[in-house]
Design a protein around this motif. Structure first.
Motif, PDB file in Angstrom:
ATOM      1  N   GLY A   8       0.770  -1.228   0.000  1.00 49.39           N
ATOM      2  CA  GLY A   8       0.000   0.000   0.000  1.00 49.39           C
ATOM      3  C   GLY A   8       0.805   1.284   0.000  1.00 49.39           C
ATOM      4  O   GLY A   8       0.235   2.368  -0.082  1.00 49.39           O
ATOM      5  N   GLY A   9       2.118   1.171   0.096  1.00 47.62           N
ATOM      6  CA  GLY A   9       2.928   2.374   0.058  1.00 47.62           C
ATOM      7  C   GLY A   9       2.967   2.982  -1.337  1.00 47.62           C
ATOM      8  O   GLY A   9       2.448   2.408  -2.295  1.00 47.62           O
ATOM      9  N   GLN A  39      10.795   4.605   9.640  1.00 48.44           N
ATOM     10  CA  GLN A  39      12.163   5.104   9.713  1.00 48.44           C
ATOM     11  C   GLN A  39      12.442   5.954   8.490  1.00 48.44           C
ATOM     12  O   GLN A  39      12.352   5.477   7.359  1.00 48.44           O
ATOM     13  CB  GLN A  39      13.178   3.968   9.812  1.00 48.44           C
ATOM     14  CG  GLN A  39      14.596   4.477  10.002  1.00 48.44           C
ATOM     15  CD  GLN A  39      15.540   3.431  10.522  1.00 48.44           C
ATOM     16  OE1 GLN A  39      15.361   2.235  10.292  1.00 48.44           O
ATOM     17  NE2 GLN A  39      16.562   3.870  11.269  1.00 48.44           N
ATOM     18  N   ALA A  40      12.766   7.206   8.744  1.00 48.83           N
ATOM     19  CA  ALA A  40      13.142   8.134   7.689  1.00 48.83           C
ATOM     20  C   ALA A  40      14.669   8.193   7.624  1.00 48.83           C
ATOM     21  O   ALA A  40      15.341   7.904   8.621  1.00 48.83           O
ATOM     22  CB  ALA A  40      12.567   9.508   7.985  1.00 48.83           C
ATOM     23  N   PRO A  41      15.231   8.569   6.470  1.00 43.27           N
ATOM     24  CA  PRO A  41      16.681   8.646   6.334  1.00 43.27           C
ATOM     25  C   PRO A  41      17.299   9.561   7.387  1.00 43.27           C
ATOM     26  O   PRO A  41      16.854  10.696   7.575  1.00 43.27           O
ATOM     27  CB  PRO A  41      16.877   9.207   4.929  1.00 43.27           C
ATOM     28  CG  PRO A  41      15.645   8.803   4.200  1.00 43.27           C
ATOM     29  CD  PRO A  41      14.541   8.865   5.212  1.00 43.27           C
ATOM     30  N   VAL A  93      10.129   4.760   5.397  1.00 41.94           N
ATOM     31  CA  VAL A  93       9.761   3.362   5.191  1.00 41.94           C
ATOM     32  C   VAL A  93       8.900   2.956   6.390  1.00 41.94           C
ATOM     33  O   VAL A  93       9.312   3.153   7.538  1.00 41.94           O
ATOM     34  CB  VAL A  93      10.987   2.449   5.067  1.00 41.94           C
ATOM     35  CG1 VAL A  93      10.534   0.997   4.890  1.00 41.94           C
ATOM     36  CG2 VAL A  93      11.866   2.884   3.904  1.00 41.94           C
ATOM     37  N   TYR A  94       7.752   2.410   6.110  1.00 42.60           N
ATOM     38  CA  TYR A  94       6.816   2.007   7.158  1.00 42.60           C
ATOM     39  C   TYR A  94       6.851   0.491   7.307  1.00 42.60           C
ATOM     40  O   TYR A  94       6.766  -0.246   6.321  1.00 42.60           O
ATOM     41  CB  TYR A  94       5.404   2.473   6.817  1.00 42.60           C
ATOM     42  CG  TYR A  94       5.193   3.945   7.058  1.00 42.60           C
ATOM     43  CD1 TYR A  94       5.786   4.895   6.223  1.00 42.60           C
ATOM     44  CD2 TYR A  94       4.435   4.406   8.130  1.00 42.60           C
ATOM     45  CE1 TYR A  94       5.630   6.251   6.451  1.00 42.60           C
ATOM     46  CE2 TYR A  94       4.253   5.756   8.363  1.00 42.60           C
ATOM     47  CZ  TYR A  94       4.859   6.678   7.520  1.00 42.60           C
ATOM     48  OH  TYR A  94       4.693   8.019   7.759  1.00 42.60           O
ATOM     49  N   TYR A  95       6.965   0.061   8.554  1.00 41.39           N
ATOM     50  CA  TYR A  95       7.058  -1.359   8.865  1.00 41.39           C
ATOM     51  C   TYR A  95       5.884  -1.790   9.736  1.00 41.39           C
ATOM     52  O   TYR A  95       5.508  -1.091  10.682  1.00 41.39           O
ATOM     53  CB  TYR A  95       8.345  -1.665   9.621  1.00 41.39           C
ATOM     54  CG  TYR A  95       9.614  -1.374   8.869  1.00 41.39           C
ATOM     55  CD1 TYR A  95      10.173  -0.101   8.883  1.00 41.39           C
ATOM     56  CD2 TYR A  95      10.260  -2.374   8.139  1.00 41.39           C
ATOM     57  CE1 TYR A  95      11.334   0.182   8.196  1.00 41.39           C
ATOM     58  CE2 TYR A  95      11.430  -2.106   7.444  1.00 41.39           C
ATOM     59  CZ  TYR A  95      11.958  -0.829   7.478  1.00 41.39           C
ATOM     60  OH  TYR A  95      13.125  -0.566   6.793  1.00 41.39           O
ATOM     61  N   CYS A  96       5.353  -2.944   9.432  1.00 42.02           N
ATOM     62  CA  CYS A  96       4.369  -3.604  10.279  1.00 42.02           C
ATOM     63  C   CYS A  96       5.135  -4.463  11.286  1.00 42.02           C
ATOM     64  O   CYS A  96       6.151  -5.082  10.927  1.00 42.02           O
ATOM     65  CB  CYS A  96       3.503  -4.475   9.371  1.00 42.02           C
ATOM     66  SG  CYS A  96       2.428  -5.653  10.181  1.00 42.02           S
ATOM     67  N   GLY A 115       7.910  -6.854   9.348  1.00 38.26           N
ATOM     68  CA  GLY A 115       7.912  -7.143   7.922  1.00 38.26           C
ATOM     69  C   GLY A 115       9.071  -6.466   7.211  1.00 38.26           C
ATOM     70  O   GLY A 115       9.985  -5.948   7.847  1.00 38.26           O
ATOM     71  N   GLN A 116       9.010  -6.466   5.883  1.00 36.23           N
ATOM     72  CA  GLN A 116      10.117  -5.956   5.089  1.00 36.23           C
ATOM     73  C   GLN A 116      10.009  -4.460   4.840  1.00 36.23           C
ATOM     74  O   GLN A 116      10.969  -3.839   4.390  1.00 36.23           O
ATOM     75  CB  GLN A 116      10.185  -6.699   3.740  1.00 36.23           C
ATOM     76  CG  GLN A 116       9.235  -6.181   2.661  1.00 36.23           C
ATOM     77  CD  GLN A 116       7.779  -6.527   2.892  1.00 36.23           C
ATOM     78  OE1 GLN A 116       7.447  -7.289   3.802  1.00 36.23           O
ATOM     79  NE2 GLN A 116       6.893  -5.976   2.078  1.00 36.23           N
TER      80      GLN A 116
END
Length: 124
Positions: A8-9, A39-41, A93-96, A115-116
């Motif tokens: 969904g990203g 997590q953003a850069p 980047v969004y992680y579940c 997740g990835q």
């Protein structure tokens, strides 16, 4: 243990919306409290939202309150994050993630499965 796959990203303009999904497989989904972290850069990871095993209790980071909504469907074994009024600072980047702890997991250290990740980019 449970396996997690996010989807969904994407790229969206500021003010737009996205809905992230996380499909769980393996162990019983309802045995896990769940959450989304990002997590953003150059920045530390932060828990954006969390939800209890039943879905009855939730937590949201102050900066996303009123804009992001976490939910889960224990029949479909899926976790969601509805993101509205997106801002460029939401780019990450969004992680579940899943937690075997009984308490609502509001910090990174409380999660032990993830997740990835899926990239969310918000343009100005």
């Amino acid at each position: 243990q449970v396996q997690l796959v996010e989807s969904g990203g994407g790229l969206v303009q500021a003010g737009g919306s996205l809905r992230l999904s996380c499909a769980a497989s393996g162990r019983t989904f309802s045995n896990y409290a769940m959450g989304w972290y990002r997590q953003a850069p150059g920045k530390e990871r932060e828990v954006v939202a969390a939800i209890s095993r039943s879905g009855g209790t939730t937590y949201s980071l102050d900066s996303v309150k009123g804009r992001f909504t976490i939910s889960r469907d224990n029949v479909k074994n899926t976790l969601y994050l509805q993101m509205n009024s997106l801002k460029p600072e939401d780019t990450a980047v969004y992680y579940c993630a899943a937690s075997t702890r009984s308490a609502l997991p509001t910090t990174i250290s409380q999660y032990n499965i993830w997740g990835q990740g899926t990239q969310v980019t918000v343009s100005a």
